[in-house]
Design an enzyme around this catalytic site. Sequence first.
Site, short mmCIF file in Angstrom:
data_model
loop_
_atom_site.label_atom_id
_atom_site.label_comp_id
_atom_site.label_asym_id
_atom_site.label_seq_id
_atom_site.Cartn_x
_atom_site.Cartn_y
_atom_site.Cartn_z
N LYS A 6 -8.88 -8.72 3.64
CA LYS A 6 -8.13 -9.07 4.86
C LYS A 6 -8.65 -8.29 6.07
O LYS A 6 -8.91 -8.86 7.12
CB LYS A 6 -6.63 -8.78 4.68
CG LYS A 6 -5.88 -9.76 3.82
CD LYS A 6 -4.38 -9.73 4.09
CE LYS A 6 -3.75 -8.39 3.83
NZ LYS A 6 -3.77 -7.95 2.43
N GLU A 25 2.44 -0.18 9.41
CA GLU A 25 1.12 0.18 8.86
C GLU A 25 1.18 1.55 8.19
O GLU A 25 1.85 2.46 8.67
CB GLU A 25 0.10 0.27 10.01
CG GLU A 25 -0.52 -1.06 10.39
CD GLU A 25 -1.58 -1.50 9.40
OE1 GLU A 25 -2.69 -1.01 9.46
OE2 GLU A 25 -1.25 -2.36 8.57
N ARG A 26 0.44 1.68 7.10
CA ARG A 26 0.23 3.02 6.55
C ARG A 26 -0.69 3.76 7.51
O ARG A 26 -1.63 3.18 8.05
CB ARG A 26 -0.41 2.95 5.17
CG ARG A 26 0.46 2.25 4.14
CD ARG A 26 -0.28 2.10 2.81
NE ARG A 26 0.51 1.34 1.86
CZ ARG A 26 0.50 0.02 1.77
NH1 ARG A 26 -0.28 -0.69 2.59
NH2 ARG A 26 1.23 -0.61 0.88
#
Length: 461
Positions: free
Chosen positions: A158, A184-185
Amino acid sequence: MKQKQNIGKILSVRGSIIDAQFSEELPDIYNLLKVDSEEDIFFEVISLIDAKTVRSIALSPIHGIGRGDRIIDTGNTITVPVGRELLGRVFNVFGDTVDQQEPLKIDERRSIHQKPVPLSKRSTTSEIFETGIKVIDVLSPLEQGGKAGLFGGAGVGKTVLIMEMIHNMVGQYEGVSIFCGIGERVREAEDLYRELKETDVLKNTTMILGQMNEQPGARFRVGHSALTMAEYFRDQEKQSVLLLIDNIFRFIQAGAEVSGLMGRLPSRVGYQPTLSTEIASLEERICNTESGSITSIQAVYVPADDFTDPAAVHTFTHLSASIVLSRKRASQGLYPAVDTLNSNSKMLTPKVVGQRHYDIAQEIRSTLAEYEDLKDIIAMLGMEELSRDDQRTVQRARKLERFLTQPFFVTEQFTGKEGKLVSLEQGLEGCEKILNDEFEDYPESAFYMIGDISEVSRDET
């Protein structure tokens, strides 16, 4: 003369939710409240309880606050800076830089709560948004000013696909890209930032992040902040904007957390009762006008692979194209690992793409579907047991599968293969020639990781 501040006091604190009382003037919905302390602790008004009390959600960590603390109504909603200076920088939900570089000095700021463009001012023409990636342009064409969903698990490509689209956007459309990370991490955001920098794509990209460890209120609003920046480039700079959102499901999750904290009764499968309205408020701002366009590609997580989940259903209603990434194709080394049979686009009709493009795409799908049906027979009995026609179908399908792979510019340093940008016409021409058996005597390997079909003639092995 200095304007008098509207000051209230905190009545109750429940997790990220506070109730505050104002004796003089009640703050408006979406107004930003700031706790009167040395630390910057912000809240956003989300409902009015009575004539003197508001309920608000935290946008920043709330350590050390308590009942009776003074709280100030800023008189404004959340605002973010806009301008060319945003390019190459990383922001949080408030529009503050978080990339440890020099702070920005921009005078113009805009509220993140903007109304969608009215229908009378939207462009009504449907145009193809060419990505330069064969498998997407031929089989799942994106719409200029449309919304595409990118479905896939971890490790199927992705991020690489997103970075290649950013690269091609800069080169082909002279546009800008905005990457919005919702939930998001920190590691993922850091990796993407470094990769964009190394591939020299960052200078035409703005990143805005609402990280996983932040308050649900911040994660819920970061998409609106990104859209406000994108709208500036579309309306004022009159540019094509590529807006990448990762992950739209985490926006829905943040909304569910906010709804639960507020004490609203849950709806189907535990989601918030305002689910469809919240998604629409974000998605409807993504459109094209006469001056420019915002084209959005959104990573979509499907809970437990259940496509009837309300989050997936409501997201689907807004998408004009769905690109499904397959772990099986990735394991075979067929990159980009797009599942050709499960990906689709509303643009793929004769009226929009033309009869020739439509016919070629349908024939490709038909050939690959036949090959899929024959795989069990090949596995048990071998190719020799197939009829001559079926053998030709399999050969065509395998060549098509390999021709639809493509070397990317952003992976040159890892693969050693030079990146290729393939126009829609070149992609269609290559597929058409393979379907017409013009390369019947060539080996499958000659079609793997090339650009347009003219390159196959140079590989006689």
